[in-house]
Design a protein around this motif. Structure first.
Motif, PDB file in Angstrom:
ATOM      1  N   ASP A   1       0.678  -1.370   0.062  1.00  0.00           N
ATOM      2  CA  ASP A   1       0.135  -0.055   0.015  1.00  0.00           C
ATOM      3  C   ASP A   1       0.483   1.224  -0.198  1.00  0.00           C
ATOM      4  N   GLU A   2       1.830   1.438   0.845  1.00  0.00           N
ATOM      5  CA  GLU A   2       2.650   2.135   1.098  1.00  0.00           C
ATOM      6  C   GLU A   2       3.319   2.588  -0.428  1.00  0.00           C
TER       7      GLU A   2
ATOM      8  N   GLU B   1       1.590   4.071  -2.639  1.00  0.00           N
ATOM      9  CA  GLU B   1       1.267   5.377  -2.786  1.00  0.00           C
ATOM     10  C   GLU B   1       1.973   6.593  -3.184  1.00  0.00           C
ATOM     11  N   ARG B   2       2.922   6.079  -2.794  1.00  0.00           N
ATOM     12  CA  ARG B   2       4.535   6.603  -3.172  1.00  0.00           C
ATOM     13  C   ARG B   2       3.768   7.104  -5.151  1.00  0.00           C
TER      14      ARG B   2
ATOM     15  N   ARG C   1       1.826   6.530  -6.871  1.00  0.00           N
ATOM     16  CA  ARG C   1       0.369   8.354  -6.792  1.00  0.00           C
ATOM     17  C   ARG C   1       0.873   9.161  -6.776  1.00  0.00           C
ATOM     18  N   LEU C   2       1.393   9.274  -5.897  1.00  0.00           N
ATOM     19  CA  LEU C   2       1.756  10.528  -5.341  1.00  0.00           C
ATOM     20  C   LEU C   2       3.155  11.504  -6.121  1.00  0.00           C
TER      21      LEU C   2
ATOM     22  N   GLU D   1       1.325  12.392  -9.652  1.00  0.00           N
ATOM     23  CA  GLU D   1       0.405  13.301  -9.189  1.00  0.00           C
ATOM     24  C   GLU D   1       1.418  15.482  -9.448  1.00  0.00           C
TER      25      GLU D   1
ATOM     26  N   ALA E   1      -1.994   1.965  -9.283  1.00  0.00           N
ATOM     27  CA  ALA E   1      -1.733   3.064  -9.093  1.00  0.00           C
ATOM     28  C   ALA E   1      -2.888   3.713  -9.498  1.00  0.00           C
TER      29      ALA E   1
ATOM     30  N   ALA F   1      -6.654   3.860  -7.727  1.00  0.00           N
ATOM     31  CA  ALA F   1      -7.759   4.983  -7.680  1.00  0.00           C
ATOM     32  C   ALA F   1      -9.156   5.598  -8.152  1.00  0.00           C
TER      33      ALA F   1
ATOM     34  N   GLU G   1     -11.110   3.487  -5.584  1.00  0.00           N
ATOM     35  CA  GLU G   1     -10.798   3.729  -4.376  1.00  0.00           C
ATOM     36  C   GLU G   1     -12.559   4.951  -4.488  1.00  0.00           C
TER      37      GLU G   1
ATOM     38  N   PRO H   1      -8.910  -2.179  -1.007  1.00  0.00           N
ATOM     39  CA  PRO H   1      -7.458  -1.782  -0.120  1.00  0.00           C
ATOM     40  C   PRO H   1      -7.433  -2.902   0.560  1.00  0.00           C
TER      41      PRO H   1
ATOM     42  N   SER I   1      -4.529  -3.591   4.683  1.00  0.00           N
ATOM     43  CA  SER I   1      -4.022  -2.800   6.069  1.00  0.00           C
ATOM     44  C   SER I   1      -3.712  -4.136   6.987  1.00  0.00           C
TER      45      SER I   1
END
Length: 232
Positions: A4-5, A8-9, A11-12, A15, A41, A45, A48, A184, A186
């Motif tokens: 997940d991390e 997210e990295r 995706r950022l 962006e 990713a 997105a 989600e 997702p 966790s």
């Protein structure tokens, strides 16, 4: 870095306008893996934002053989140790798609040692094609696939991946494109992976077990894992 991390990295970074090649350099991965992560990713997105409803979720029979987990009455268990899965568990997830189609992703997990060994999809098909694909996908197992809640699929796939990373093994590169279909998750997993809690590497007749055994000796130590060679 957890799955997940890492997503997210990526995706950022996207962006921020970075290309897959720039992301590959920044994360220290191959361009091909970076491209798959970018696609995954994007899929995650979209999921989600509006996660497509499930059309079906299946898991191979005997998936639970050798695994340790708590009380989950909604998890199907059809355990026959004599069938012998060697810790290889298949998972198939289908979600609704446009125009009366479904989008399908599959995962092959070595829950005793190596984690996600293979993945496919997303594949787009109609309901009739899905029924045939389910039969074909699980044809290598003794018995029919079990209908499973998506939570079990996530625990098996992501959990075995996390377990394998701790042993020094990364998932198959194709997993990045199929990862978002699970939704997702966790950590940590509620399942204790390995055969009865201990790493077990099962080597096939055409495998070279030496690099895997060396990795296990480095990460968990001699005597802290089991090794089984399967003859042709």
């Amino acid at each position: 870095m957890q799955p997940d991390e890492r997503l997210e990295r990526v995706r950022l970074l996207r962006e921020q306008g970075q290309t897959p090649k720039q992301i590959a350099r920044g994360l220290g991965i191959t361009p091909a893996e970076a491209a798959r992560l970018v696609r995954s990713a994007a899929i995650l997105a979209n999921a989600e934002a509006s996660e497509p409803p499930l059309a079906g979720c299946w898991i191979s029979p005997n998936w639970s053989t050798g695994l340790i987990f708590g009380d989950h009455p909604d998890w199907p268990v059809d355990e026959d140790p004599a069938a012998g899965t060697d810790g290889l568990v298949s998972v198939l997830v289908a979600r609704k798609h446009r125009h009366d189609k479904v989008s399908v992703c599959g995962y092959l997990a070595d829950v005793y040692c190596l984690g996600v060994k293979n993945a496919l999809g997303p594949k787009i098909m109609d309901d009739l094609g899905l029924r045939g694909f389910v039969r074909e996908y699980f044809s290598g197992y003794d018995g029919d696939p079990l209908n499973a809640p998506i939570e079990l699929a996530r625990e098996v796939v992501f959990g075995s991946l996390e377990y394998a990373r701790g042993l020094g093994f990364d998932p198959h590169p194709d997993f990045a494109a199929a990862e978002g279909h699970l939704g997702p998750w966790s950590p940590p997993s509620t399942i204790a992976f390995g055969r009865d809690g201990k790493p077990l590497y099962v080597s096939g007749p055409y495998d070279d077990p030496r690099p895997i055994v060396r990795t296990l000796e480095r990460t968990v130590g001699v005597g802290n894992f089991e090794f089984l060679s399967v003859a042709e």
